[in-house]
Design a protein around this motif. Structure first.
Motif: not given
Length: 125
Positions: A98-106
């Motif tokens: 994924g290209s828009t993943i942030i730490t909280s959604t990994m």
């Protein structure tokens, strides 16, 4: 981006396997990559992920200390080294990006937009 996972197989409990995910068709360094697995009758679950740019990693509690995720920016590959395998690790393993993943959604499968075909890992007791 297209993803191709390989390296699955049959191994005895306590053994090791190394899965590899080859990425093509995209800018490798801009993606966060994850490994997920799914057993028959169960939901697809998170295993490990490695973030784009900084390369921070996160693991499911069930594999922490046994599995290691890594990436090679030169080869455009993401590997999952699996040691001390247990029968409960048996599953179809998927590579995702994924290209828009942030730490909280990994660890969230919904955050990944690209999926490869799975590679089967079977651990015998």
């Amino acid at each position: 981006v297209q993803l191709q996972a390989s390296g699955g197989g049959l191994v005895q409990a306590g053994g090791s396997l190394r899965l590899s995910c080859a990425a093509s068709g995209g800018s490798f360094s801009t993606y966060t990559f994850g490994w997920f697995r799914q057993s028959p009758g169960k939901e697809r679950e998170f295993v490990a992920a490695i973030k784009r740019y900084g390369g921070s990693v996160t693991y499911a509690n069930s594999v922490k200390g046994r599995f290691t995720i890594s990436k090679d920016n030169a080869k455009n590959t993401v590997d999952l080294q699996m040691n001390n395998l247990k029968p409960e690790d048996t599953a179809l393993y998927y590579c995702a990006a994924g290209s828009t993943i942030i730490t909280s959604t990994m660890a969230s499968k919904e955050a990944y937009h690209y999926w490869g075909r799975g590679t089967q890992v079977t651990v015998s007791s």
